[in-house]
Design an enzyme around this catalytic site. Structure first.
Site, short mmCIF file in Angstrom:
data_model
loop_
_atom_site.label_atom_id
_atom_site.label_comp_id
_atom_site.label_asym_id
_atom_site.label_seq_id
_atom_site.Cartn_x
_atom_site.Cartn_y
_atom_site.Cartn_z
N PHE A 1 43.90 166.90 89.84
CA PHE A 1 42.50 167.20 90.13
C PHE A 1 42.22 167.57 91.59
O PHE A 1 41.09 167.91 91.91
CB PHE A 1 41.57 166.02 89.76
CG PHE A 1 41.66 165.61 88.32
CD1 PHE A 1 41.15 166.42 87.32
CD2 PHE A 1 42.25 164.41 87.96
CE1 PHE A 1 41.22 166.04 85.99
CE2 PHE A 1 42.33 164.03 86.64
CZ PHE A 1 41.81 164.84 85.65
N GLY A 2 43.19 167.48 92.51
CA GLY A 2 42.84 167.70 93.91
C GLY A 2 43.94 168.29 94.75
O GLY A 2 45.07 168.49 94.30
N TYR B 1 50.61 158.97 105.31
CA TYR B 1 51.34 160.22 105.40
C TYR B 1 52.84 159.94 105.33
O TYR B 1 53.38 159.20 106.15
CB TYR B 1 50.99 160.94 106.70
CG TYR B 1 51.84 162.16 106.99
CD1 TYR B 1 52.06 163.14 106.02
CD2 TYR B 1 52.41 162.34 108.25
CE1 TYR B 1 52.83 164.26 106.29
CE2 TYR B 1 53.18 163.46 108.54
CZ TYR B 1 53.39 164.42 107.55
OH TYR B 1 54.16 165.52 107.82
N ASP C 1 52.81 159.46 85.09
CA ASP C 1 53.21 160.79 85.59
C ASP C 1 54.33 160.66 86.62
O ASP C 1 54.26 161.22 87.72
CB ASP C 1 52.02 161.52 86.19
CG ASP C 1 52.29 163.02 86.37
OD1 ASP C 1 53.25 163.53 85.74
OD2 ASP C 1 51.55 163.68 87.13
N LYS D 1 57.59 161.62 88.30
CA LYS D 1 58.40 162.83 88.49
C LYS D 1 58.73 162.91 89.97
O LYS D 1 58.05 162.28 90.80
CB LYS D 1 57.65 164.08 88.03
CG LYS D 1 56.32 164.31 88.74
CD LYS D 1 55.64 165.56 88.20
CE LYS D 1 54.27 165.77 88.85
NZ LYS D 1 53.59 166.99 88.34
N ASN E 1 56.05 163.37 92.66
CA ASN E 1 55.15 162.25 92.94
C ASN E 1 55.86 161.09 93.64
O ASN E 1 55.33 159.98 93.71
CB ASN E 1 54.49 161.75 91.65
CG ASN E 1 53.40 162.70 91.18
OD1 ASN E 1 52.88 163.50 91.96
ND2 ASN E 1 53.04 162.61 89.91
N ASP F 1 50.08 159.56 93.77
CA ASP F 1 49.28 160.24 92.74
C ASP F 1 49.03 159.37 91.51
O ASP F 1 49.78 159.39 90.54
CB ASP F 1 49.91 161.57 92.33
CG ASP F 1 48.90 162.47 91.62
OD1 ASP F 1 47.83 161.97 91.21
OD2 ASP F 1 49.17 163.67 91.47
N THR G 1 54.11 165.22 82.81
CA THR G 1 54.84 166.47 83.06
C THR G 1 55.84 166.67 81.94
O THR G 1 56.58 165.74 81.60
CB THR G 1 55.55 166.39 84.43
OG1 THR G 1 54.54 166.21 85.45
CG2 THR G 1 56.34 167.66 84.71
#
Length: 279
Positions: A21-22, A89, A133, A135, A138, A151, A169
């Site tokens: 979504f972002g 980060y 999700d 993977k 992420n 995520d 995914t």
């Protein structure tokens, strides 16, 4: 956003990628000069009450997470109808790009990232949350090359509640998802089996030109291994990638497997037996 300014990377861009979504951009706090990743979700991307609920759940769950292998969410706010999340980060990018640059990982390094992913997921499951999700995209790497799960856009609460939402995914989907069957948190266990295979080979075990072909390969469950992969690694992957969710290994079983016992790097004086005893 007034306390932040864009921080340009060596490629001249601020973008770190896209999530559910972002979009995610690199910024710097104007006063402290600290770098952050800001995930922004535009108001136009939140069209339904279901999507609104998903964003609220992502923030609520992520704010509660405090684990060395999960990206920290420090704050969230709404500005002009858009949602912003201030994230830790991870400067060394994602695990997918890391593996692609190296073609594949040696077993000890692959085991390190595999175990760090398992530890993050076990923590979530103990919080009654599953990710849905998993993977390499992420899974981020910090300045020490330690793994950070990110995520939470598809996360779900109540790990034992069966559900049928089609998400994730394709290459990492469990058989119960592609078969349109109810599923629970054990889809995360399946995903770490796919992850370990990809770390060791450089590609996922179930491929295809389109979703139908990938789904059929997942249902068939045929896995081909490179001759370079050890027998204990193959055995572990096989025992995780069980079509029956109830037959998949638990995290404790994974930690006690021959592959993990042989390969887990002795970091910071922490042995795998200490991890087992803590869980």
């Amino acid at each position: 956003m007034s306390q932040f300014e864009p921080k340009y990377r060596p490629n001249g861009k601020t973008s770190l990628g896209t999530g559910s979504f972002g979009t995610v951009n690199l910024v710097q706090n104007i006063k402290s000069k600290q770098l952050y990743a800001i995930k922004s979700i535009q108001q136009c991307n939140i069209q339904t009450p279901y999507e609104q609920e998903g964003v609220e759940r992502e923030i609520k769950v992520h704010l509660k997470c405090r684990h060395p292998n999960i990206v920290n969410l420090y704050d969230s706010f709404i500005e002009q109808g858009n949602v912003y999340m201030v994230l830790e980060y991870a400067e060394n990018g994602n695990l997918y790009n890391y593996v692609q640059r190296r073609k594949r990982l040696e077993e000890k390094e692959a085991c390190k990232y595999f175990i760090q992913t398992c530890k993050a997921l076990q923590y979530l499951h103990e919080m009654n949350v599953f990710h849905r999700d998993i993977k390499p995209e992420n899974l981020l790497l910090d300045n020490n090359n330690d793994l950070k799960l990110c995520d939470f856009g598809w996360c779900a609460e109540n790990i034992h509640l069966k559900r049928k939402t089609f998400c994730g995914t394709y290459e990492y989907m469990a058989p119960e998802i592609v078969s349109d069957l109810p599923y629970d948190y054990k889809i995360d266990i399946w995903s770490v089996g796919v992850l370990l295979y990809e770390l060791l080979h450089g590609y996922a075990p179930f491929k295809g030109k389109e979703y139908k072909e990938i789904a059929q390969n997942i249902k068939n469950g045929l896995i081909r291994y490179s001759s370079t992969i050890s027998q204990d690694a193959q055995e572990l992957i096989k025992n995780i990638l069980q079509k029956d969710p109830q037959s998949r290994l638990s995290f404790k079983d994974i930690y006690q497997s021959a592959f993990v016992q042989r390969c887990f790097p002795q970091q910071q004086g922490c042995k795998i037996n200490q991890i087992i005893s803590q869980n």
